[in-house]
Design a protein around this motif. Structure first.
Motif, PDB file in Angstrom:
ATOM      1  N   UNK A 279       4.120   9.565  -0.139  1.00 53.21           N
ATOM      2  CA  UNK A 279       3.333  10.469  -0.969  1.00 53.21           C
ATOM      3  C   UNK A 279       3.816  11.911  -0.837  1.00 53.21           C
ATOM      4  N   UNK A 280       3.669  12.694  -1.901  1.00 51.28           N
ATOM      5  CA  UNK A 280       4.016  14.117  -1.819  1.00 51.28           C
ATOM      6  C   UNK A 280       3.095  14.850  -0.855  1.00 51.28           C
ATOM      7  N   UNK A 281       3.524  15.993  -0.406  1.00 49.86           N
ATOM      8  CA  UNK A 281       2.703  16.810   0.491  1.00 49.86           C
ATOM      9  C   UNK A 281       1.377  17.137  -0.198  1.00 49.86           C
ATOM     10  N   UNK A 282       0.310  17.076   0.588  1.00 50.63           N
ATOM     11  CA  UNK A 282      -1.001  17.414   0.038  1.00 50.63           C
ATOM     12  C   UNK A 282      -1.751  16.229  -0.555  1.00 50.63           C
ATOM     13  N   UNK A 283      -1.135  15.056  -0.564  1.00 50.82           N
ATOM     14  CA  UNK A 283      -1.807  13.866  -1.074  1.00 50.82           C
ATOM     15  C   UNK A 283      -2.018  12.852   0.062  1.00 50.82           C
ATOM     16  N   UNK A 284      -3.075  12.051  -0.080  1.00 47.54           N
ATOM     17  CA  UNK A 284      -3.414  11.086   0.961  1.00 47.54           C
ATOM     18  C   UNK A 284      -3.972   9.825   0.304  1.00 47.54           C
ATOM     19  N   UNK A 285      -3.636   8.678   0.898  1.00 48.18           N
ATOM     20  CA  UNK A 285      -4.155   7.410   0.392  1.00 48.18           C
ATOM     21  C   UNK A 285      -5.397   7.014   1.189  1.00 48.18           C
ATOM     22  N   UNK A 286      -6.436   6.566   0.464  1.00 48.38           N
ATOM     23  CA  UNK A 286      -7.686   6.111   1.064  1.00 48.38           C
ATOM     24  C   UNK A 286      -7.955   4.671   0.607  1.00 48.38           C
ATOM     25  N   UNK A 287      -8.627   3.924   1.469  1.00 48.22           N
ATOM     26  CA  UNK A 287      -8.859   2.522   1.122  1.00 48.22           C
ATOM     27  C   UNK A 287     -10.219   2.042   1.640  1.00 48.22           C
ATOM     28  N   UNK A 288     -10.905   1.289   0.781  1.00 41.97           N
ATOM     29  CA  UNK A 288     -12.064   0.510   1.185  1.00 41.97           C
ATOM     30  C   UNK A 288     -11.717  -0.964   0.981  1.00 41.97           C
ATOM     31  N   UNK A 289     -12.375  -1.822   1.772  1.00 40.40           N
ATOM     32  CA  UNK A 289     -12.111  -3.254   1.638  1.00 40.40           C
ATOM     33  C   UNK A 289     -13.418  -4.011   1.417  1.00 40.40           C
ATOM     34  N   UNK A 290     -13.328  -5.055   0.592  1.00 38.66           N
ATOM     35  CA  UNK A 290     -14.423  -5.997   0.408  1.00 38.66           C
ATOM     36  C   UNK A 290     -13.882  -7.388   0.721  1.00 38.66           C
ATOM     37  N   UNK A 291     -14.485  -8.026   1.696  1.00 36.31           N
ATOM     38  CA  UNK A 291     -14.036  -9.358   2.101  1.00 36.31           C
ATOM     39  C   UNK A 291     -15.190 -10.336   1.903  1.00 36.31           C
ATOM     40  N   UNK A 292     -14.928 -11.439   1.234  1.00 37.12           N
ATOM     41  CA  UNK A 292     -15.965 -12.431   0.958  1.00 37.12           C
ATOM     42  C   UNK A 292     -15.520 -13.809   1.420  1.00 37.12           C
ATOM     43  N   UNK A 293     -16.401 -14.455   2.153  1.00 40.26           N
ATOM     44  CA  UNK A 293     -16.192 -15.859   2.510  1.00 40.26           C
ATOM     45  C   UNK A 293     -17.147 -16.697   1.678  1.00 40.26           C
ATOM     46  N   UNK A 294     -16.587 -17.430   0.727  1.00 35.31           N
ATOM     47  CA  UNK A 294     -17.358 -18.389  -0.047  1.00 35.31           C
ATOM     48  C   UNK A 294     -17.323 -19.721   0.706  1.00 35.31           C
ATOM     49  N   UNK A 295     -18.493 -20.312   0.928  1.00 31.51           N
ATOM     50  CA  UNK A 295     -18.542 -21.540   1.719  1.00 31.51           C
ATOM     51  C   UNK A 295     -18.758 -21.241   3.186  1.00 31.51           C
ATOM     52  N   UNK A 296     -19.726 -20.386   3.469  1.00 25.15           N
ATOM     53  CA  UNK A 296     -20.008 -19.940   4.841  1.00 25.15           C
ATOM     54  C   UNK A 296     -20.434 -21.081   5.752  1.00 25.15           C
ATOM     55  N   UNK A 297     -21.218 -22.028   5.220  1.00 22.86           N
ATOM     56  CA  UNK A 297     -21.846 -23.022   6.093  1.00 22.86           C
ATOM     57  C   UNK A 297     -21.039 -24.315   6.190  1.00 22.86           C
TER      58      UNK A 297
END
Length: 404
Positions: A279-297
């Motif tokens: 990335x160029x100077x002065x820029x930053x990458x940010x991240x959120x995550x969503x994790x799903x387990x279908x079939x928990x039981x």
């Protein structure tokens, strides 16, 4: 999938070892074939030896149907039998405490259906029995079978509790699969949806946050109000506040839609800075995550882990330069598919979560290393969370046993 499911219910049957653990079963419960009898077929160190039920004729018919060689007149007769090493307790919730205590005092190992007991008061007594701390003393395990399955272990490993902001989990049973007259809805038997299915969802929240909640902020229930069904919830949604400031939501119903839907849990993480040297100077990458387990039981039937990464590149002044999402999916029907630290663990694709659980129970009884376990402190914390929700709902915790 067809081959795997066929193997789940028709596993190979190796010869039994001479030092196999002999189980006695208390009660002719419908869950026992799935949670113990079928898994025991493929385990060379487990024999289902005896059963007892309140109705002797029912016990005899049940034993004949499942190939159990002995029928005892009473539960106590099973505990008194020196040839019985361990007991499985799938009785109504209100009887778990008494018969688990009796079994441990009789020197038997105990595989105890979840929920372990009816209240946190019972849990504090049961899991702190002095016999459990004796050298070579009895083994006690609350049978949270889904936590022994590869898919859950993989999903849990993908989440850092320090990053968790929100967790939501849901389970259900269709309306046609339950009856108002079933033990689920008998208050004196510690009935209610929170204990019946919701306990899975509560446990998922605690495991993913890595700690117990500070408070149940709301618990909305639909419940019966008459006779033995009074104060028995058939639908609930509870919200919890956790020590890191995050929130957890658990919900379940025993009178759900006609079509059965898989249980699930979704984790949302806090925004994190992602190193990006391009990335160029002065820029930053940010991240959120969503994790799903279908079939928990019941992950052996079907499951999927979805991992969504939500990315933004922003300037130091907060201006959004770029946004994008990336979603990947994984499955783990075996430890090899789970990979990493799990890849060496024993197991076959046809092993249901109950079979994985039995593997670890036998290892613990035999004094071998266990890869996964539900610790005593964990089971106590689970019941405290359940009591917390029932208190907030206005229904109050389930009755505590008078057995001493």
């Amino acid at each position: 999938m067809i081959g795997r499911l066929w193997g789940c219910f028709n596993p190979p049957t190796p010869p039994k070892s001479s030092d196999a653990i002999r189980f006695g079963v208390l009660g002719a419960a419908s869950i026992a074939p799935y949670s113990l009898f079928i898994p025991a077929k493929s385990h060379p160190e487990v024999i289902i030896q005896a059963i007892s039920a309140r109705d002797r004729s029912k016990a005899e018919a049940y034993a004949k149907s499942h190939g159990i060689p002995e029928v005892k007149d009473t539960y106590q007769d099973i505990l008194n039998d020196p040839n019985i090493d361990a007991v499985f307790i799938p009785l109504p919730n209100s009887l778990h405490f008494e018969w688990a205590v009796r079994a441990i005092r009789a020197g038997k190992h105990v595989l105890l259906e979840k929920p372990s007991v009816s209240s946190s008061a019972e849990a504090e007594i049961l899991f702190n029995l002095p016999e459990l701390d004796q050298p070579n003393g009895p083994v006690l395990l609350e049978a949270f079978h889904n936590r022994f399955y590869p898919a859950w272990a993989l999903f849990n490993s993908l989440v850092d509790p320090a990053d968790v902001e929100h967790v939501e989990s849901r389970s259900m049973l269709p309306w046609w699969s339950t009856s108002k007259d079933a033990i689920y809805f008998n208050y004196n038997l510690a009935g209610g949806t929170i204990l019946a299915m919701g306990t899975y969802n509560f446990a998922a929240l605690r495991m993913l946050f890595g700690q117990s909640p500070d408070e149940c902020t709301s618990c909305d229930v639909k419940s019966y109000t008459e006779g033995i069904h009074d104060k028995c919830d058939y639908d609930f949604k509870a919200t919890f506040r956790f020590p890191n400031g995050g929130t957890g939501v658990a919900s379940s119903t025993l009178v759900g839609e006609t079509v059965m839907k898989p249980s699930w849990v979704t984790v949302k993480t806090r925004e994190a800075v992602i190193p990006n040297d391009d990335l160029p100077a002065g820029q930053q990458q940010y991240q959120k995550r969503e994790l799903t387990l279908q079939g928990l039981i019941h992950g052996a039937f079907w499951h999927r882990i979805d991992i969504k990464e939500i990315n933004e590149i922003r300037t130091k002044h907060g201006q959004v330069v770029k946004q994008w999402e990336k979603t990947t999916s994984r499955k783990a029907y075996t430890w090899k598919e789970a990979g990493g630290e799990f890849s060496h663990l024993p197991g076959e694709a046809h092993w249901m979560s109950f079979r994985h659980q039995l593997e670890q129970f036998v290892n613990k009884v035999k004094g071998r290393k266990t890869q996964h376990w539900v610790e005593r402190e964990d089971s106590i914390a689970q019941m405290k969370m359940i009591d917390m929700a029932y208190e907030k709902s206005g229904l109050g915790p389930r009755p505590t046993s008078s057995f001493k």
